[in-house]
Design a protein around this motif. Structure first.
Motif, short mmCIF file in Angstrom:
data_model
loop_
_atom_site.label_atom_id
_atom_site.label_comp_id
_atom_site.label_asym_id
_atom_site.label_seq_id
_atom_site.Cartn_x
_atom_site.Cartn_y
_atom_site.Cartn_z
N SER A 1 0.84 -1.18 0.00
CA SER A 1 0.00 0.00 0.00
C SER A 1 0.89 1.24 0.00
CB SER A 1 -0.89 0.01 1.25
OG SER A 1 -1.76 1.10 1.25
N VAL A 2 0.39 2.31 -0.61
CA VAL A 2 1.09 3.60 -0.59
C VAL A 2 0.08 4.71 -0.37
CG1 VAL A 2 3.01 2.88 -2.07
CG2 VAL A 2 1.00 3.93 -3.09
N SER A 3 0.56 5.83 0.17
CA SER A 3 -0.27 7.01 0.37
C SER A 3 0.61 8.24 0.23
CB SER A 3 -0.92 6.98 1.76
OG SER A 3 -1.74 8.12 1.97
N ILE A 4 0.12 9.24 -0.50
CA ILE A 4 0.86 10.48 -0.73
C ILE A 4 0.41 11.51 0.29
CG2 ILE A 4 1.29 12.34 -2.38
CD1 ILE A 4 0.71 10.27 -4.61
N SER A 5 1.38 12.24 0.84
CA SER A 5 1.09 13.25 1.85
C SER A 5 0.28 14.40 1.25
CB SER A 5 2.40 13.81 2.43
OG SER A 5 2.15 14.91 3.26
N THR A 6 -0.70 14.87 1.99
CA THR A 6 -1.47 16.04 1.56
C THR A 6 -0.73 17.33 1.86
OG1 THR A 6 -2.62 16.02 3.69
CG2 THR A 6 -3.70 14.88 1.86
N ALA A 7 0.29 17.27 2.71
CA ALA A 7 1.07 18.46 3.05
C ALA A 7 2.22 18.70 2.07
CB ALA A 7 1.64 18.34 4.47
N ASN A 8 2.70 17.62 1.43
CA ASN A 8 3.83 17.73 0.52
C ASN A 8 3.74 16.58 -0.48
OD1 ASN A 8 6.29 17.71 -0.80
ND2 ASN A 8 7.51 18.01 1.05
N SER A 9 3.41 16.88 -1.72
CA SER A 9 3.19 15.83 -2.71
C SER A 9 4.46 15.09 -3.12
CB SER A 9 2.52 16.42 -3.95
OG SER A 9 3.38 17.38 -4.56
N ARG A 10 5.60 15.51 -2.62
CA ARG A 10 6.86 14.79 -2.89
C ARG A 10 7.16 13.74 -1.83
NH1 ARG A 10 11.14 18.74 -5.66
NH2 ARG A 10 9.69 19.95 -6.90
N VAL A 11 6.28 13.63 -0.84
CA VAL A 11 6.48 12.69 0.26
C VAL A 11 5.35 11.65 0.22
CG1 VAL A 11 6.51 12.45 2.77
CG2 VAL A 11 7.65 14.40 1.68
N GLY B 1 7.27 -1.75 14.45
CA GLY B 1 6.34 -1.99 15.54
C GLY B 1 5.33 -3.07 15.23
N HIS B 2 5.00 -3.26 13.96
CA HIS B 2 4.02 -4.28 13.60
C HIS B 2 4.64 -5.68 13.68
CE1 HIS B 2 0.47 -2.04 12.49
NE2 HIS B 2 1.21 -1.18 11.80
N GLY B 3 3.79 -6.66 13.97
CA GLY B 3 4.21 -8.04 14.03
C GLY B 3 3.83 -8.83 12.80
N GLY B 4 3.35 -8.16 11.77
CA GLY B 4 2.95 -8.81 10.52
C GLY B 4 3.05 -7.84 9.37
N ASP B 5 2.72 -8.32 8.18
CA ASP B 5 2.75 -7.47 6.98
C ASP B 5 1.94 -6.20 7.20
OD1 ASP B 5 4.03 -9.66 5.91
OD2 ASP B 5 2.43 -10.14 4.48
N VAL B 6 2.41 -5.09 6.68
CA VAL B 6 1.67 -3.83 6.73
C VAL B 6 0.88 -3.73 5.42
CG1 VAL B 6 1.81 -1.33 6.92
CG2 VAL B 6 3.39 -2.76 8.22
N ASN B 7 -0.42 -4.02 5.52
CA ASN B 7 -1.30 -4.10 4.34
C ASN B 7 -1.85 -2.76 3.90
OD1 ASN B 7 -1.11 -6.95 4.39
ND2 ASN B 7 -2.69 -7.02 5.95
N ALA B 8 -1.94 -1.81 4.82
CA ALA B 8 -2.61 -0.55 4.50
C ALA B 8 -1.86 0.61 5.15
CB ALA B 8 -4.06 -0.58 5.00
N VAL B 9 -1.72 1.69 4.40
CA VAL B 9 -1.19 2.94 4.93
C VAL B 9 -2.05 4.08 4.40
CG1 VAL B 9 1.21 2.18 5.21
CG2 VAL B 9 0.49 3.18 3.05
N LYS B 10 -2.21 5.10 5.22
CA LYS B 10 -3.00 6.26 4.79
C LYS B 10 -2.54 7.47 5.58
CE LYS B 10 -6.51 8.03 2.55
NZ LYS B 10 -6.52 8.13 1.11
N PHE B 11 -2.27 8.57 4.86
CA PHE B 11 -1.90 9.80 5.55
C PHE B 11 -3.10 10.38 6.28
CE2 PHE B 11 2.21 10.12 3.47
CZ PHE B 11 2.94 10.79 4.45
N PHE B 12 -2.83 10.90 7.45
CA PHE B 12 -3.79 11.67 8.25
C PHE B 12 -4.12 12.93 7.45
CE2 PHE B 12 -5.01 13.93 12.19
CZ PHE B 12 -5.67 12.90 12.86
N PRO B 13 -5.29 13.54 7.63
CA PRO B 13 -5.66 14.72 6.85
C PRO B 13 -4.65 15.87 6.88
CG PRO B 13 -7.58 13.87 7.97
CD PRO B 13 -6.40 13.07 8.47
N ASP B 14 -3.88 16.00 7.98
CA ASP B 14 -2.90 17.09 8.04
C ASP B 14 -1.63 16.80 7.24
OD1 ASP B 14 -1.41 15.32 9.61
OD2 ASP B 14 -1.63 16.49 11.45
N GLY B 15 -1.46 15.57 6.77
CA GLY B 15 -0.31 15.19 5.97
C GLY B 15 0.97 15.03 6.76
#
Length: 157
Positions: free
Chosen positions: A2-12, A39-53
């Protein structure tokens, strides 16, 4: 995974991985993550930026969701998903409400929890509603104005 682009900086952007980490990337840096979040003990299936980026959430096969701060590199919150003796409920997809107050998490058990990001408590389990899914929820989406949540499942409902 999974990938997510920051709303605060589109290069991140942030990526989730099968090595149990989330990685923060900056397109201006050459071929390496600027920070690795563990910190996770398994695959990281999902990521999402918080609204503040500036923060992001993760969902994992270890039945947890976590919120991390991109500025400090610290984990800010941990949310433990449903558990039973037969199977762990892997997190398949996550989303934040427009304000960031709510975290929506979909699971392989057909559940979809709505977490209060401030208290760390489940405010509602949509899997317990009358139109619940009978198989894994593989994706979820939230309308940009927060008025609707959609879930996709393997149960063909």
């Amino acid at each position: 995974m999974s990938v997510s682009i920051s709303t605060a900086n589109s290069r991140v952007f942030v990526s989730g991985s099968t090595d149990r980490t989330a990685r923060l990337w900056d397109t201006r840096a050459s071929n390496r993550a600027t920070h690795i979040f563990c910190g996770h003990g398994g695959d990281v299936n999902a990521v999402k930026f918080f609204p503040d980026g500036l923060r992001f959430g993760t969902g994992s096969d270890d039945s947890t969701c976590r919120i991390f701060d991109t500025r400090t590199g610290h984990q800010l919150q941990l949310y433990r998903g449903p558990q039973n003796e037969n199977q762990a409920a892997s997190v398949t997809s996550i989303a934040f409400s427009y304000s960031g107050r709510l975290l929506f998490a979909a699971y392989t058990t057909g559940d979809c929890d709505i977490w209060d990001t401030l208290t760390g408590q489940v405010t509602l389990n949509l899997g317990h509603q009358h139109a619940a899914h009978t198989n894994r929820v593989s994706c979820l989406g939230l309308a940009s104005d927060g008025s609707a949540l959609c879930t996709g499942s393997w149960d063909q409902n």
